[in-house]
Design a protein around this motif. Structure first.
Motif: not given
Length: 509
Positions: A212-219
């Motif tokens: 979820l943390m990586l998803e935040m960074e990607d978005k």
């Protein structure tokens, strides 16, 4: 008979382990996070309405209603008398009731606002009401209420509150589905991610948390201090020291992400990993960062952690350094007295207690209760009784816990007649929600049974029954406890005795 009673008393000595210091930590609970979905206007003022005359609405709603009475008649009467009534004041009062965990009363205020002709219902009101419905009546009731909300009021605040309801109840699939809905509507902001991250952290799912943390960074969704603290707490709880240190270095690089709190989290992680040296270094960094409104909380946590590390010199050093700041704060006295008792410094605990009395801090019976526990643990029953007498002479009322601690002391000293009479006082002085320590109550019952005193045994049990504190499960657990004897004492060595009744219910099922 004496041997029988002595066997049950041995297990009581383990109870003293569990007189732990209560300290609030940096909160990452979903219910705290969800409040961020509401605008400042929707939240209401953070300050208590001025004042306190008995004719104010604040006083009537917070202090004049019994635990079972509805607040709606009070509001209706207030309107009939044409007294001033502001939407923001009602929000603030409801917020205070919620803080006191009076969820039904807080909910009644919002239900009254919804039905009232005096106010426009805002989406923030609906979001808070949804949260309160879940806390007062459960998830299903909250879902039913959500289904009744008009589409025009289903804003990001309301969906955020629904996400929080599911996260708080650990309904993983429903929380993830609600998060997906937030994404589809374009409402998935940092706060929404924080709520779901907190759920993953509570469930110990570090893979989903990292994903979820990586998803935040990607978005391109920027994490805030809460985001990083959730992640840091998760690493510390494992502990994954390597990832914890990497994240801490990243936080240190951004002044907006670092204050004293992450260092206390890191210290707990190091302690869990058995590295006292690094834990001490983290706490020293924490001390350099202490400032602002939450400074007292920081001091309380430092006192608690240094106590757990056995560092009495640091406990005194921190207290001496910050005692001017903490001298009017009961929580700090609680940490200090409890800590010194654990460190074997009863004389020091008595001096801090005397300081608490001299500073005329707002009375909190939990403070003298700490010293009463320490006296009973050491077998100083005369000192414990003297302190209780002093409270009574000053017009202060001991509570159920006060007498319960004294009853435990008598049990440990094998003065069972006094234990039984003191246990009665504990029950009679109790308030709703209070429970006796299962082990001490069971020891009293076991003693009366060994004496063949069925009348007093029945009287003791009836005192609990009339207060709704003697359900069938409790009674089954009590019988099982008396049958098992010593083996149960061993089990209780690893069990907080305030939860022992629940443990007994499992044993008896």
């Amino acid at each position: 008979m004496v041997k029988l009673v002595q066997q049950s008393v041995r297990g009581l000595k383990s109870w003293w382990k569990f007189s732990s210091t209560r300290v609030s930590s940096y909160s990452t609970e979903p219910e705290t996070l969800a409040s961020l979905f509401m605008s400042k206007k929707d939240k209401g003022s953070d300050t208590t309405p001025a004042s306190s005359p008995e004719d104010t609405l604040y006083h009537k709603l917070l202090y004049s209603t019994s635990s079972s009475a509805s607040v709606i008649p009070v509001l209706d009467q207030w309107v009939r008398e044409e007294k001033p009534l502001k939407h923001e004041d009602l929000q603030t009062i409801a917020k205070q009731l919620r803080a006191y965990r009076c969820f039904n009363h807080a909910l009644q205020i919002y239900e009254w606002i919804t039905k009232s002709k005096h106010f426009d219902v805002l989406s923030g009101d609906v979001a808070v009401q949804l949260d309160l419905v879940s806390k007062a009546h459960g998830v299903k009731a909250a879902e039913k209420y959500f289904a009744s909300i008009p589409d025009n009021l289903r804003t990001y605040q309301v969906y955020g509150a629904l996400l929080n309801v599911y996260a708080d109840a650990k309904c993983l699939k429903k929380a993830e589905d609600t998060m997906q809905k937030l994404k589809e509507l374009g409402y998935a902001n940092t706060v929404a991610y924080n709520v779901l991250m907190s759920l993953y952290a509570k469930m110990g799912d570090l893979d989903k948390l990292n994903s979820l943390m990586l998803e935040m960074e990607d978005k391109g969704i920027v994490g805030n201090v809460i985001t990083y603290n959730i992640l840091l707490n998760a690493y510390a709880s494992v502990p994954d020291v390597e990832e914890m240190e990497k994240l801490l270095m990243k936080m240190e690089a951004d002044p907006l992400l670092i204050d004293w709190s992450p260092y206390t989290v890191a210290a707990k992680g190091y302690l869990k990993a058995g590295d006292i040296e690094k834990a001490s270094a983290a706490l020293k960094k924490c001390e350099h960062k202490i400032r602002g409104k939450r400074a007292t909380l920081a001091v309380d946590i430092l006192l608690t952690l240094y106590t757990s590390m056995g560092k009495k010199e640091d406990v005194y050093r921190v207290w001496d350094k910050y005692k001017r700041r903490t001298k009017n704060n009961n929580s700090s006295y609680h940490c200090m007295i409890s800590g010194l008792e654990k460190l074997g410094d009863l004389d020091g605990a008595e001096k801090i207690f005397a300081m608490w009395e001299a500073n005329r801090v707002h009375f909190d019976v939990n403070i003298p209760n700490l010293l009463i526990t320490a006296y009973c643990k050491k077998g100083h029953m005369e000192k414990a009784i003297s302190l209780i007498d002093k409270l009574l002479e000053s017009g202060k009322q001991p509570n159920g816990s006060t007498w319960n601690r004294l009853a435990l002391g008598y049990c440990v000293q094998n003065e069972m007649e006094k234990a039984v009479e003191t246990m009665k006082k504990a029950i009679l002085a109790s308030r709703p929600g209070w429970k006796p320590h299962f082990h001490s109550f069971a020891s009293c019952v076991k003693y009366l049974q060994s004496k063949g005193d069925t009348q007093r045994e029945r009287e003791l049990k009836d005192l609990l029954r009339v207060r709704g504190l003697f359900p069938e499960e409790f009674e089954r657990g009590l019988k099982k406890y008396i049958e098992i004897g010593n083996r149960m004492s061993e089990a209780l060595d690893e069990t907080n005795l305030e939860l022992a009744a629940e443990y007994m219910c499992v044993c008896s099922s």
